[in-house]
Design a protein around this motif. Structure first.
Motif, PDB file in Angstrom:
ATOM      1  N   GLY A 248       0.775  -1.230   0.000  1.00  0.00           N
ATOM      2  CA  GLY A 248       0.000   0.000   0.000  1.00  0.00           C
ATOM      3  C   GLY A 248       0.812   1.290   0.000  1.00  0.00           C
ATOM      4  O   GLY A 248       0.253   2.376  -0.047  1.00  0.00           O
ATOM      5  N   LYS A 249       2.129   1.172   0.027  1.00  0.00           N
ATOM      6  CA  LYS A 249       2.998   2.343   0.080  1.00  0.00           C
ATOM      7  C   LYS A 249       3.717   2.513  -1.263  1.00  0.00           C
ATOM      8  O   LYS A 249       4.203   1.543  -1.838  1.00  0.00           O
ATOM      9  CB  LYS A 249       4.026   2.157   1.202  1.00  0.00           C
ATOM     10  N   ILE A 250       3.800   3.750  -1.754  1.00  0.00           N
ATOM     11  CA  ILE A 250       4.489   4.008  -3.012  1.00  0.00           C
ATOM     12  C   ILE A 250       5.984   3.788  -2.814  1.00  0.00           C
ATOM     13  O   ILE A 250       6.598   4.370  -1.922  1.00  0.00           O
ATOM     14  CB  ILE A 250       4.218   5.437  -3.521  1.00  0.00           C
ATOM     15  N   VAL A 251       6.562   2.933  -3.667  1.00  0.00           N
ATOM     16  CA  VAL A 251       8.002   2.662  -3.611  1.00  0.00           C
ATOM     17  C   VAL A 251       8.736   3.256  -4.812  1.00  0.00           C
ATOM     18  O   VAL A 251       9.957   3.430  -4.772  1.00  0.00           O
ATOM     19  CB  VAL A 251       8.315   1.154  -3.476  1.00  0.00           C
ATOM     20  N   ALA A 252       7.977   3.570  -5.892  1.00  0.00           N
ATOM     21  CA  ALA A 252       8.616   4.153  -7.076  1.00  0.00           C
ATOM     22  C   ALA A 252       7.555   4.685  -8.030  1.00  0.00           C
ATOM     23  O   ALA A 252       6.383   4.296  -7.973  1.00  0.00           O
ATOM     24  CB  ALA A 252       9.482   3.124  -7.799  1.00  0.00           C
ATOM     25  N   TYR A 253       8.026   5.558  -8.891  1.00  0.00           N
ATOM     26  CA  TYR A 253       7.236   6.049 -10.017  1.00  0.00           C
ATOM     27  C   TYR A 253       7.978   5.631 -11.274  1.00  0.00           C
ATOM     28  O   TYR A 253       9.209   5.673 -11.307  1.00  0.00           O
ATOM     29  CB  TYR A 253       7.111   7.577  -9.989  1.00  0.00           C
ATOM     30  N   GLY A 254       7.251   5.251 -12.293  1.00  0.00           N
ATOM     31  CA  GLY A 254       7.871   4.889 -13.552  1.00  0.00           C
ATOM     32  C   GLY A 254       7.397   5.805 -14.668  1.00  0.00           C
ATOM     33  O   GLY A 254       6.236   6.223 -14.689  1.00  0.00           O
ATOM     34  N   TYR A 255       8.303   6.132 -15.558  1.00  0.00           N
ATOM     35  CA  TYR A 255       7.967   6.930 -16.734  1.00  0.00           C
ATOM     36  C   TYR A 255       8.611   6.265 -17.934  1.00  0.00           C
ATOM     37  O   TYR A 255       9.799   5.926 -17.900  1.00  0.00           O
ATOM     38  CB  TYR A 255       8.477   8.366 -16.591  1.00  0.00           C
ATOM     39  N   VAL A 256       7.833   6.049 -18.983  1.00  0.00           N
ATOM     40  CA  VAL A 256       8.349   5.448 -20.205  1.00  0.00           C
ATOM     41  C   VAL A 256       8.435   6.536 -21.261  1.00  0.00           C
ATOM     42  O   VAL A 256       7.448   7.228 -21.534  1.00  0.00           O
ATOM     43  CB  VAL A 256       7.441   4.298 -20.703  1.00  0.00           C
ATOM     44  N   ASP A 257       9.630   6.688 -21.824  1.00  0.00           N
ATOM     45  CA  ASP A 257       9.812   7.659 -22.889  1.00  0.00           C
ATOM     46  C   ASP A 257      10.103   6.930 -24.187  1.00  0.00           C
ATOM     47  O   ASP A 257      10.898   5.989 -24.223  1.00  0.00           O
ATOM     48  CB  ASP A 257      10.953   8.625 -22.581  1.00  0.00           C
ATOM     49  N   ILE A 258       9.436   7.369 -25.248  1.00  0.00           N
ATOM     50  CA  ILE A 258       9.662   6.831 -26.586  1.00  0.00           C
ATOM     51  C   ILE A 258      10.241   7.962 -27.415  1.00  0.00           C
ATOM     52  O   ILE A 258       9.626   9.022 -27.533  1.00  0.00           O
ATOM     53  CB  ILE A 258       8.346   6.331 -27.213  1.00  0.00           C
TER      54      ILE A 258
END
Length: 175
Positions: A73-83
């Protein structure tokens, strides 16, 4: 603008069916026992400008998707995908950012150029712990250049700054 957006959609759709490395699967491998959700943001003109200013990268997208990785339930990371395009072929890169705004893991999900132009995993580890605040994240200054993969190393570095700027504008500034 519309043409670029349609091309981006085509690449994403092609990528999602053709590649074995899907962002959600990669994030679950990087962060075992986690759940991943995708949150889409519609950016204001001011947010787009703030991202441009922070990253020093040409950026004109009005829609951004962030992957939110949670464990217990706790945020451990954010992901962003770039093309983006390197030379003439697409490259798809996943950037993960810790809740306190530091780059964690960078993984190339798709690389259309010849593999000899792809930096190795050890080079990608140079980004770990870099932030938009203390580290300028520039090739040949903060990040070593890769001989024979100069354009790729510059692109990955530039878009790392973009990922950090997006995180700052959409996550930190929104708090």
């Amino acid at each position: 603008m519309i043409r670029r957006f349609l091309i981006l959609i085509l690449i994403v759709v092609s990528f999602s069916y053709a590649s074995s490395k899907k962002p959600e699967e990669v994030l679950k491998r990087i962060y075992p026992d986690s759940t991943v959700e995708v949150k889409n943001f519609t950016l204001s003109v001011q947010q787009v400008e703030n991202i441009r200013q922070l990253s020093k990268v040409k950026f004109d997208s009005k829609i951004v998707s962030l992957y939110i990785v949670k464990k217990d339930g706790k945020i451990v990371a954010y992901g962003y995908v770039d093309i983006h395009t390197v030379r003439t072929k697409p490259e798809v890169v996943l950037y993960t950012i810790t809740p306190d705004g530091k780059l964690d893991v960078i993984e190339v999900l798709h690389f259309g150029e010849p593999l000899e132009y792809l930096p190795d995993e050890n080079w990608l580890k140079n980004f770990k712990g870099k932030s938009i605040y203390k580290d300028s994240v520039r090739v040949k200054v903060d990040i070593p250049n890769v001989s024979g993969a100069t354009l790729t190393s510059k692109a990955i570095t530039d878009y790392a700054r973009l990922a950090l700027a997006i995180w700052k504008v959409l996550v930190e500034d929104a708090k």
